[in-house]
Design an enzyme around this catalytic site. Structure first.
Site, PDB file in Angstrom:
ATOM      1  N   GLY A 265       0.531  -1.014   0.331  1.00 27.80           N
ATOM      2  CA  GLY A 265      -0.195   0.379  -0.080  1.00 27.80           C
ATOM      3  C   GLY A 265       0.876   1.254   0.047  1.00 27.80           C
ATOM      4  O   GLY A 265      -0.286   2.318   0.867  1.00 27.80           O
TER       5      GLY A 265
ATOM      6  N   VAL B 225      -2.745  -7.709  -3.679  1.00 34.43           N
ATOM      7  CA  VAL B 225      -2.133  -8.146  -1.674  1.00 34.43           C
ATOM      8  C   VAL B 225      -3.208  -8.899  -1.602  1.00 34.43           C
ATOM      9  O   VAL B 225      -2.662 -10.852  -0.900  1.00 34.43           O
ATOM     10  CB  VAL B 225      -2.698  -7.133  -0.006  1.00 34.43           C
ATOM     11  CG1 VAL B 225      -1.107  -6.681  -0.642  1.00 34.43           C
ATOM     12  CG2 VAL B 225      -3.433  -6.917  -0.643  1.00 34.43           C
TER      13      VAL B 225
ATOM     14  N   SER C 145      -6.507  -0.936  12.865  1.00 38.04           N
ATOM     15  CA  SER C 145      -7.338   0.335  13.010  1.00 38.04           C
ATOM     16  C   SER C 145      -8.000   0.563  14.536  1.00 38.04           C
ATOM     17  O   SER C 145      -8.193  -0.055  14.849  1.00 38.04           O
ATOM     18  CB  SER C 145      -8.784   0.426  11.669  1.00 38.04           C
ATOM     19  OG  SER C 145      -9.270   1.340  12.075  1.00 38.04           O
TER      20      SER C 145
ATOM     21  N   TYR D 128     -15.513  -3.676   8.090  1.00 40.39           N
ATOM     22  CA  TYR D 128     -13.683  -3.338   7.791  1.00 40.39           C
ATOM     23  C   TYR D 128     -13.336  -3.347   9.131  1.00 40.39           C
ATOM     24  O   TYR D 128     -12.887  -3.847   9.460  1.00 40.39           O
ATOM     25  CB  TYR D 128     -13.878  -0.917   7.612  1.00 40.39           C
ATOM     26  CG  TYR D 128     -12.759  -0.753   8.285  1.00 40.39           C
ATOM     27  CD1 TYR D 128     -11.733  -1.287   6.660  1.00 40.39           C
ATOM     28  CD2 TYR D 128     -12.952   0.065   9.492  1.00 40.39           C
ATOM     29  CE1 TYR D 128     -10.430  -0.287   7.115  1.00 40.39           C
ATOM     30  CE2 TYR D 128     -10.941   0.096   9.482  1.00 40.39           C
ATOM     31  CZ  TYR D 128     -10.148   0.630   7.842  1.00 40.39           C
ATOM     32  OH  TYR D 128      -9.191   1.351   8.300  1.00 40.39           O
ATOM     33  N   ALA D 129     -13.934  -2.858  10.620  1.00 35.87           N
ATOM     34  CA  ALA D 129     -13.922  -3.331  12.091  1.00 35.87           C
ATOM     35  C   ALA D 129     -13.672  -4.891  12.168  1.00 35.87           C
ATOM     36  O   ALA D 129     -12.662  -5.255  12.951  1.00 35.87           O
ATOM     37  CB  ALA D 129     -14.518  -3.068  13.054  1.00 35.87           C
TER      38      ALA D 129
ATOM     39  N   ALA E  56     -12.418  -6.889   9.838  1.00 35.89           N
ATOM     40  CA  ALA E  56     -10.963  -7.733   9.528  1.00 35.89           C
ATOM     41  C   ALA E  56      -9.980  -6.634   9.783  1.00 35.89           C
ATOM     42  O   ALA E  56      -8.897  -7.693  10.404  1.00 35.89           O
ATOM     43  CB  ALA E  56     -10.763  -6.302   7.755  1.00 35.89           C
TER      44      ALA E  56
END
Length: 239
Positions: free
Chosen positions: A19, A57, A135, A148-149, A151
């Site tokens: 990234g 990735v 995160s 998202y959370a 992952a």
């Protein structure tokens, strides 16, 4: 790590940053260049690194091939920083199978793929450092961020488990879990940029990519007493 040790090893070690084309990844790559790491960047786009690699990735074969190229052209990877990812907000009722799969395959799968690709050389050398990027949402959760959370939370679990597995063999694994960061990833209308949200933060501002990069550099060069830990530069969002 003692400063003399750092000076001895600078310029001789290779870092791979996934990234690396923008945002936190670009800041990490730039910061590592300052003390003289040989930096390879892996992204879907060109990165401003000594060796720029294009790969997804979430594709383990593509990641393995990229790491083999790094090894041929720069040397074996001794520092891996897994930044690659993407962010989106949806109510949980709108997170269909494809959105769920893609979020996990990029964040958790991408982290796994990169680690698996670099670990053989690290273990053979009995030396290496892996820093995953998670995160603050993995720690505190957030509305409309369930996939998202989840992952990023899985990345933390993976990090802690891998740290236990390889620490005795000379490889340190830790995670950095930034809060909302002032990068193009956050839309100008993002709720994380709203005045009421910023006012709720003890520091009253977003974290910068350079501050996240400084945290990564600390873990890479000085924090050799950290193992399986999560450092969260988040402006006080989670205390």
């Amino acid at each position: 790590m003692r400063s003399t040790d750092i000076e001895t090893r600078r310029g001789t070690q290779v870092a791979l940053v996934t990234g690396a084309a923008s945002g936190i990844g670009a800041a990490v790559a730039s910061r590592l260049n300052e003390p003289g790491w040989n930096v390879a960047g892996l992204d879907l786009r060109e990165s401003d690194t000594e060796l720029s690699l294009i790969a997804d990735v979430s594709d383990p074969e593509a990641v393995h091939a990229a790491v083999e190229r790094v090894k041929r052209e720069l040397g074996a990877v001794s520092l891996l920083v897994t930044v690659a990812g993407h962010y989106e907000m949806y109510p949980v009722s709108e997170i269909g199978p494809e959105r769920w799969r893609r979020m996990l395959s990029v964040h958790l799968g991408g982290t796994r793929n990169a680690c698996i690709a670099v670990l053989p050389d690290m273990l053979a050398a009995a030396h290496g450092t892996i820093i995953t990027i998670s995160s603050e949402l993995a720690l505190g959760g957030g509305a409309n961020d369930a996939h998202y959370a989840a992952a990023k939370g899985a990345v933390i679990g993976f990090t802690k488990s891998l740290a236990v597995e390889v620490a005795s063999r000379g490889v340190r694994v830790n995670s950095v879990a930034p809060g909302p960061t002032d990068t193009p990833l956050l839309d100008p209308n993002s709720p994380w940029r709203a005045a009421d949200f910023l006012a709720s933060l003890p520091l009253r501002r977003l974290v910068t990519p350079e501050e996240v990069a400084a945290t990564v550099l600390f873990l890479a060069e000085e924090g050799d007493f950290f193992c399986g830990q999560v450092l969260s530069p988040n402006a006080g969002a989670v205390i």
